[in-house]
Design a protein around this motif. Sequence first.
Motif, mmCIF file in Angstrom:
data_model
loop_
_atom_site.group_PDB
_atom_site.id
_atom_site.type_symbol
_atom_site.label_atom_id
_atom_site.label_comp_id
_atom_site.label_asym_id
_atom_site.label_seq_id
_atom_site.Cartn_x
_atom_site.Cartn_y
_atom_site.Cartn_z
ATOM 1 N N ASP A 252 0.855 -1.187 0.000
ATOM 2 C CA ASP A 252 0.000 0.000 0.000
ATOM 3 C C ASP A 252 0.888 1.232 0.000
ATOM 4 O OD1 ASP A 252 -2.519 -1.513 0.427
ATOM 5 O OD2 ASP A 252 -1.583 -1.988 2.356
ATOM 6 N N VAL A 254 0.910 5.084 1.188
ATOM 7 C CA VAL A 254 0.182 6.012 2.065
ATOM 8 C C VAL A 254 1.058 7.217 2.391
ATOM 9 C CG1 VAL A 254 -1.199 4.177 3.111
ATOM 10 C CG2 VAL A 254 0.956 4.819 4.171
ATOM 11 N N LEU A 262 -3.780 4.917 9.311
ATOM 12 C CA LEU A 262 -4.437 4.180 8.225
ATOM 13 C C LEU A 262 -4.246 2.674 8.333
ATOM 14 C CD1 LEU A 262 -3.528 6.600 5.296
ATOM 15 C CD2 LEU A 262 -5.783 6.266 6.323
ATOM 16 N N MET A 292 -3.444 5.650 -1.141
ATOM 17 C CA MET A 292 -4.271 6.644 -0.459
ATOM 18 C C MET A 292 -3.698 8.023 -0.756
ATOM 19 S SD MET A 292 -5.432 4.895 3.027
ATOM 20 C CE MET A 292 -6.261 3.302 3.073
ATOM 21 N N GLU A 300 -13.183 7.009 -6.488
ATOM 22 C CA GLU A 300 -12.108 6.051 -6.245
ATOM 23 C C GLU A 300 -11.932 5.279 -7.553
ATOM 24 O OE1 GLU A 300 -13.470 7.989 -3.245
ATOM 25 O OE2 GLU A 300 -11.451 7.112 -3.232
ATOM 26 N N PHE A 309 -7.464 5.670 -3.935
ATOM 27 C CA PHE A 309 -8.495 6.136 -3.009
ATOM 28 C C PHE A 309 -8.123 7.527 -2.517
ATOM 29 C CE2 PHE A 309 -11.068 2.383 -2.190
ATOM 30 C CZ PHE A 309 -10.243 1.348 -2.614
ATOM 31 N N LYS A 311 -7.561 9.689 0.478
ATOM 32 C CA LYS A 311 -7.242 9.392 1.877
ATOM 33 C C LYS A 311 -8.392 9.789 2.796
ATOM 34 C CE LYS A 311 -5.331 11.871 5.012
ATOM 35 N NZ LYS A 311 -4.470 12.878 5.649
#
Length: 505
Positions: A252, A254, A262, A292, A300, A309, A311
């Motif tokens: 992921d 982020v 998250l 994110m 999204e 996405f 965040k």
Amino acid sequence: MPFNLHPRPIPGPRRVRRSTAGLLASAVTVCLVAAGAPAEPLGVGDRLYPALGNPGYDVASYDLAFTYSGRNDKPLSAVTTIRARTTATLDRLNLDFAHGTVESVEVDGRPARFTGAGEDLVVTPDHPLPLGSWTRITVRHTSDPVAAKGQEGGWVRTTDGLAMANQADAAHLVFPCNDHPSDKAMFTFRITAPNDYTAVANGLPTGTARGTRTTTWAYRSAHPMATELAQVSIGRSTVVHRKGPHGLPVRDVVPTADRTTLEPWLAKTPDQIAWLESKVGTYPFETYGVLMAQASTGFELETQTLSLFEKGIFTEPAYPKWYIESVMVHELSHQWFGDSVSPRTWSDVWLNEGHATWYEELYADEKADRPMADRMKAAYGASDRWREAGGPPGRPKPPAPGQKIGIFRPNIYDGAALVLYALRQEIGRPAFERLEKVWVQQNRDSSVGTADFVRLASAIGGRDLTGFFDAWLYGAKTPPMPGHPDWKPAAPAPAKGAGGPKGGA
Ligand SMILES: [Zn+2]
């Protein structure tokens, strides 16, 4: 496809798309070098996006190199190298490209003339390309993250860098390409950015070269991909790694500052993949993860192996937990439906969104006690209105001028999931569940259309379902729901009721 989230009331998903004012500007700033016969824009004949794609060749691979300065309001310098096989003899060829300055074009290592026509870059090699030959086209260009007036999609400017949202027709705002999901290709990415940034793209990393001031990050896709699903994230990010089912690498991306906050959401992905695998079979790609982004896109997006996405949806307390999870499952299920199995034309988009909505709802049914039948009954009530506003699910109305992602209306989300529900009622649960598995397995890594789905459903259902699908996919009115004679269309909405703008014929 984009999955709209806000504004929305609670509970229950509602997709309200931002309206974009302004005319559709032609933003080509291609240098005019070529003289000769007038160049003209071409397309592959998509009913909804006639100018997308180009005839005469099939792209095998894209190699994209971007250099980011650290400013997301300045053009990136870029080199796009396309390897393609011709399907016709070509005196010249068109690429889709509409938002950058082209500095040079080479075909098979030799300089080629080029000019702009509509949203196309028209390239004239110094010799005709014979039918069935391999060719390599190298375009040196800029890639401008600042949208021109009326433009939607392409680069998304985040608070700390950039991400990408190319669906349906915006990859060619970022790089020259054959911008249609019927021509999938392999991708490699090389992103050079200042050392304090992290760059991530579709697929798995193939190496990082750190210099004194900049780092170059390289990624490669292991499966063919449609241009609309390309993703490049550049930001002050942390890449979080974990294992999914069967050791699948899950990563992921982020914002570093939000990594801990998250984590509870990130931790959900492996179980969601396992749940979907239990429904439709093995995850189709080499990796997955969520990106994110610190941006308000209003949607999204299921970019391949790395869904985009906002965040904010994970930190906004107004959204119920079950709902956010079902949105995560929506984008995840697109990896099978829409990404691995791509639509041959944009009129087939109901196959993407209908299935993603189906699994979004099924997940909420099984995991959060939100009965799917209730949502289907509500959709049945609204379906006639959706058909009137947006066209029937299998033949959506074209987007209104200036709203190119305007095809993403309720008729292709809940309206199309309703078609799948009717199909399950018609052929029974065991046949339906088998159809879903065989569909994604048989059509993995390819582009297919509605007729293919009807054919497979008929084969597995044991009878010709052409008439059934004709009524459900193309009818102006919603047919009776098998097994639910009590379901009725809701009364027409007063005056300016639900639904999007009325498009052309
Ligand atoms: Zn979707």
